[in-house]
Design a protein around this motif. Structure first.
Motif, PDB file in Angstrom:
ATOM      1  N   SER A   1      34.909 -35.503  12.596  1.00 20.80           N
ATOM      2  CA  SER A   1      33.729 -35.881  13.372  1.00 20.80           C
ATOM      3  C   SER A   1      34.140 -36.335  14.772  1.00 20.80           C
ATOM      4  O   SER A   1      35.321 -36.522  15.048  1.00 20.80           O
ATOM      5  CB  SER A   1      32.984 -37.004  12.661  1.00 20.80           C
ATOM      6  N   VAL A   2      33.160 -36.555  15.666  1.00 16.18           N
ATOM      7  CA  VAL A   2      33.489 -36.910  17.051  1.00 16.18           C
ATOM      8  C   VAL A   2      34.275 -38.219  17.132  1.00 16.18           C
ATOM      9  O   VAL A   2      35.045 -38.428  18.050  1.00 16.18           O
ATOM     10  CB  VAL A   2      32.244 -36.976  17.979  1.00 16.18           C
ATOM     11  N   SER A   3      34.133 -39.114  16.141  1.00 14.90           N
ATOM     12  CA  SER A   3      34.953 -40.331  16.185  1.00 14.90           C
ATOM     13  C   SER A   3      36.151 -40.238  15.239  1.00 14.90           C
ATOM     14  O   SER A   3      36.774 -41.251  14.917  1.00 14.90           O
ATOM     15  CB  SER A   3      34.099 -41.569  15.894  1.00 14.90           C
ATOM     16  N   GLY A   4      36.477 -39.028  14.789  1.00 18.15           N
ATOM     17  CA  GLY A   4      37.723 -38.826  14.067  1.00 18.15           C
ATOM     18  C   GLY A   4      37.665 -38.973  12.558  1.00 18.15           C
ATOM     19  O   GLY A   4      38.694 -39.012  11.897  1.00 18.15           O
ATOM     20  N   GLU A   5      36.451 -39.050  11.988  1.00 18.57           N
ATOM     21  CA  GLU A   5      36.344 -39.176  10.531  1.00 18.57           C
ATOM     22  C   GLU A   5      36.408 -37.806   9.857  1.00 18.57           C
ATOM     23  O   GLU A   5      35.874 -36.837  10.400  1.00 18.57           O
ATOM     24  CB  GLU A   5      34.986 -39.781  10.145  1.00 18.57           C
ATOM     25  N   PRO A   6      37.000 -37.742   8.637  1.00 21.65           N
ATOM     26  CA  PRO A   6      36.913 -36.485   7.894  1.00 21.65           C
ATOM     27  C   PRO A   6      35.501 -36.317   7.321  1.00 21.65           C
ATOM     28  O   PRO A   6      34.877 -37.288   6.907  1.00 21.65           O
ATOM     29  CB  PRO A   6      37.924 -36.671   6.760  1.00 21.65           C
TER      30      PRO A   6
END
Ligand code: FAD
Ligand code: FES
Lengths: 96, 430
Positions: free
Chosen positions: A50-55
């Motif tokens: 995701s845009v904040s780095g979450e899978p």
């Protein structure tokens, strides 16, 4: 020898499956399976970042959330839950 | 651009769309059905790697024999009601479809509500997990929790058990008392009671919790456990997946874009023959209110007969459809969502999964619409389909009306679409 022919010669081919490429790795998937299912079957857990780095991975299973998006045969933004696997298909979870 | 013309264009090949297509095609109309999913059957009858359920067989056979043409993998992205034209996208690109009449049978989608951890892989929709499992997603031997609300939870849980999953619990947010009263009101509907009894039998041994909802999903890169609050008491379960949905919302995006009016509940408003307020556009099935498969079939048959000009047949179906609709309303009241669910998200919970907007950024803003303007909530590829109904529940106020197109298109496709709109306007004004 092409890959399909190679698989055939080695007896890996059966009527119920086809060969696909998941992030460059060769895998078999049941005919009729969605790309999302094929990824899950072979242990891909998060299939996008995701845009904040979450899978993230599939949520709705019906084409509305876009969480399952991957690149298929070079085309980005394809919804893996809506696309059925096809012999030789290339799926990439890195460019979605 | 490729163009397809027909008498009746049906959007959606679920039960409602299939029934509408059959009714019109059997009356001699040239019918085209578009569906973005692979194959016919909609949410309940779609096959994939599994055989379709037996109840679907007669309908799928009738559909094949009807002469209606089905195009799968074909998503309608924009429409022009005045010109009876819809544009759709398939694997080869855009195409234009034109028809005398249009039936919108776009079904429903699940309502997802945010709670801590709901964005972890392995947290899926309830209907969502079932849809994926029908297309080969592995569930056999997996420990799966089912949570949220509505009759779909029991159906999904029973389906999962039948397919070899270990269902850890079914957590329904509605209180048992309210549901028991609803079940008692089914006394005069033996078929429905029998269905309920069959589901409960399949689920014997599975803990069924009421007044219960997820508080947090835990895990690092994938869910591994979930905490529930049941009657306010915390309870933890180890799971491989959580299937969670809080009911269904009518899929009205295309109808709204075509200018069809909605009723107070947010469903497409229709008259006794399924006509919307826009001339020659009908709506059938879940877009007109959540009512289940029998309702969808009746409304579809009614819309198809009416669009084909058979007023007599339409009249007979109308009475049965009205009864099915009343059942849908009673169901909605029984499973109404409780206030406490608005407290599920904490500050850090993501409410918009496309843009990773967190609840602390969205909470103070007035409405779903305001939140979209201020935070990019709903501006990502899902076009607000997930976050807008959730914000609507969390905050109240009207959800934002979507602007065309309904799906994210490439710049090239957007230009092609705009050019074709202009071409069509010239052609039709001549
Ligand atoms: C995820 C999910 C799972 C469900 N599972 C069950 C179940 O197991 N048992 C049960 O009794 N009920 C289930 N339901 C309820 C179900 O919706 C109804 O019982 C019934 O299927 C409604 O029929 P329908 O024709 O109105 O809609 P659907 O069956 O939803 O059909 C609508 C169709 O329209 C298509 N569509 C929508 N928008 C577009 C577009 N823009 N372009 C092209 N095609 C489009 C969709 O792909 C879909 O195939 C489920 C609902 C959902 C959302
Ligand atoms: S899982 Fe939601 S679009 Fe594919």
């Amino acid at each position: 020898m092409g890959d399909a022919a190679h698989a055939h010669a080695h007896g890996e081919h059966d009527a119920g499956h086809c060969t696909i490429w998941l992030d460059g790795e060769r895998r078999r998937a049941p005919i009729g399976a969605s790309v999302a299912a094929a990824l899950a079957l072979h242990g891909w857990r998060g299939t996008r970042t995701s845009v904040s780095g979450e899978p993230r991975s599939a949520l709705c299973g019906m084409g509305i959330c876009f969480e399952c998006r991957v690149a298929i045969d070079g085309v980005p933004l394809r919804r893996a839950c809506l696309v059925t696997v096809r012999e030789g298909m290339e799926v990439s979870t890195h460019h979605a | 651009m490729r163009e397809l013309a027909c008498d009746l264009l049906v959007v959606g090949a679920g039960p409602a769309g299939i029934a509408a297509a059959c009714a019109a095609a059997e009356r001699g109309k040239k019918v085209l059905v578009l569906d973005e999913n692979p194959g016919a059957g909609g949410q309940i009858w779609r096959a994939g790697t599994h055989a379709p359920p037996r109840a679907a067989e007669p309908w799928l056979a009738r559909f094949r024999a009807s002469g209606a043409e089905l195009r799968s993998g074909c998503a309608v992205v924009e429409g022009d009601a005045a010109r009876q034209t819809l544009w759709a996208q398939d694997a080869e690109g855009l195409l234009r479809t034109r028809a005398e009449s249009i039936v919108l049978a776009t079904g429903a989608r699940e309502l997802f509500l945010p709670f801590p951890g709901w964005t972890l892989p392995g947290v899926l929709g309830a209907g969502g997990l079932q849809a994926l499992a029908k297309s080969g997603w592995p569930v056999r031997g997996k420990k799966i929790g089912v949570a949220g609300s509505g009759p779909l939870l029991l159906a999904v849980a029973a389906w999962l058990v039948e397919h070899g999953a270990h269902v850890a619990f079914v957590a329904e947010q509605a209180p048992l008392g309210r549901l028991a009263r609803f079940a008692a009101s089914l006394a005069f509907q033996p078929r429905k009671l029998a269905q309920l009894a069959a589901l409960r039998w399949k689920l014997r041994g599975v803990p069924q919790l009421f007044s219960s909802w997820p508080v947090r999903a835990n895990g690092r890169a994938h869910i591994d456990s979930v905490e529930l609050a049941t009657d306010g008491e915390p309870q933890g379960f180890l799971v491989d997946a959580l299937a969670v949905g809080f009911g269904l919302v009518p899929e009205t995006a295309l109808a709204e874009q075509l200018g069809c009016a909605l009723d107070a509940s947010g469903a497409v408003a229709v008259d006794a023959e399924q006509r919307t307020n826009v001339e020659r556009i009908y709506a059938a099935g879940e877009p007109t209110g959540i009512g289940g498969v029998e309702n969808a079939l009746l409304q579809g048959e009614l819309a198809g007969a009416s669009a084909a000009g058979d007023a007599r047949a339409a009249h007979t179906f109308a009475r049965r459809a009205a009864r099915a609709r009343r059942f849908g309303r009673a169901l909605e009241r029984a499973f109404a969502l409780r206030e406490e669910l608005r407290e599920m998200p904490d500050d850090d919970t993501i409410v918009c999964r496309c843009e990773d907007v967190r609840w602390d950024a969205a909470r103070e803003l007035d409405s779903a619409r305001e939140t979209k303007l201020q935070t990019r909530c709903g501006m990502g590829p899902c076009q607000g389909r997930v976050c807008q109904p959730a914000l609507h529940f969390l905050k109240g106020g009207r959800a934002d009306r979507r602007r065309p197109p309904l799906l994210p298109l490439t710049l090239g496709e957007l230009a092609e679409l705009a050019a074709d709109r202009t071409t069509l306007e010239h052609e039709t004004s001549r």
